[in-house]
Design a protein around this motif. Sequence first.
Motif, PDB file in Angstrom:
ATOM      1  N   ALA A  66      52.346  45.579  36.220  1.00 40.84           N
ATOM      2  CA  ALA A  66      52.092  45.684  37.657  1.00 40.84           C
ATOM      3  C   ALA A  66      52.465  44.382  38.352  1.00 40.84           C
ATOM      4  CB  ALA A  66      50.637  46.039  37.917  1.00 40.84           C
ATOM      5  N   GLY A  67      52.129  43.279  37.738  1.00 36.63           N
ATOM      6  CA  GLY A  67      52.492  41.973  38.290  1.00 36.63           C
ATOM      7  C   GLY A  67      53.994  41.783  38.367  1.00 36.63           C
ATOM      8  N   GLN A  68      54.688  42.237  37.349  1.00 38.28           N
ATOM      9  CA  GLN A  68      56.150  42.118  37.335  1.00 38.28           C
ATOM     10  C   GLN A  68      56.782  42.981  38.426  1.00 38.28           C
ATOM     11  OE1 GLN A  68      58.049  39.944  35.658  1.00 38.28           O
ATOM     12  NE2 GLN A  68      56.135  39.086  34.913  1.00 38.28           N
ATOM     13  N   ALA A  69      56.218  44.161  38.669  1.00 36.84           N
ATOM     14  CA  ALA A  69      56.732  45.020  39.748  1.00 36.84           C
ATOM     15  C   ALA A  69      56.590  44.308  41.092  1.00 36.84           C
ATOM     16  CB  ALA A  69      55.996  46.360  39.760  1.00 36.84           C
ATOM     17  N   PHE A  70      55.455  43.633  41.296  1.00 34.11           N
ATOM     18  CA  PHE A  70      55.266  42.890  42.534  1.00 34.11           C
ATOM     19  C   PHE A  70      56.257  41.727  42.625  1.00 34.11           C
ATOM     20  CE2 PHE A  70      53.442  39.198  44.697  1.00 34.11           C
ATOM     21  CZ  PHE A  70      53.430  39.700  45.990  1.00 34.11           C
ATOM     22  N   LEU A  71      56.369  40.951  41.571  1.00 39.76           N
ATOM     23  CA  LEU A  71      57.260  39.789  41.597  1.00 39.76           C
ATOM     24  C   LEU A  71      58.717  40.188  41.832  1.00 39.76           C
ATOM     25  CD1 LEU A  71      55.715  37.590  38.778  1.00 39.76           C
ATOM     26  CD2 LEU A  71      55.582  37.238  41.261  1.00 39.76           C
ATOM     27  N   LYS A  72      59.107  41.336  41.306  1.00 39.68           N
ATOM     28  CA  LYS A  72      60.472  41.826  41.494  1.00 39.68           C
ATOM     29  C   LYS A  72      60.779  42.019  42.980  1.00 39.68           C
ATOM     30  CE  LYS A  72      63.431  45.778  40.460  1.00 39.68           C
ATOM     31  NZ  LYS A  72      63.490  47.105  39.870  1.00 39.68           N
ATOM     32  N   ASN A  73      59.770  42.389  43.770  1.00 39.61           N
ATOM     33  CA  ASN A  73      59.967  42.719  45.176  1.00 39.61           C
ATOM     34  C   ASN A  73      59.490  41.637  46.142  1.00 39.61           C
ATOM     35  OD1 ASN A  73      60.920  45.705  45.251  1.00 39.61           O
ATOM     36  ND2 ASN A  73      59.375  45.589  43.638  1.00 39.61           N
TER      37      ASN A  73
END
Length: 92
Positions: A66-73
């Motif tokens: 979930a954190g990676q999805a946020f960081l990607k955007n």
Amino acid sequence: MILQIVKNTIKDGCEKEYIAGAKALAADQKLVPGWLTAGVYKTGKENEIVIMTGWESTEAMNSEAAGQAFLKNKADLKPYFLANTTEILESV
């Protein structure tokens, strides 16, 4: 079920751009294990956009994926972002 409601205050004149980035974030969160729902909403307040996500558990919401999805955007959202508040609701 856990609901995460993030109310974002955005810069004047940047609604279209912020919504596009928020929708991309919601789409990426759909790929995270434990994700249940996501959406982008207008509240009727000027310069406020809400990103709401639903998760199977707090662990899923706080997971590395979930954190990676946020960081990607994050880079696509940051130029239009001023501040936010987060509310977490847990079903009973």
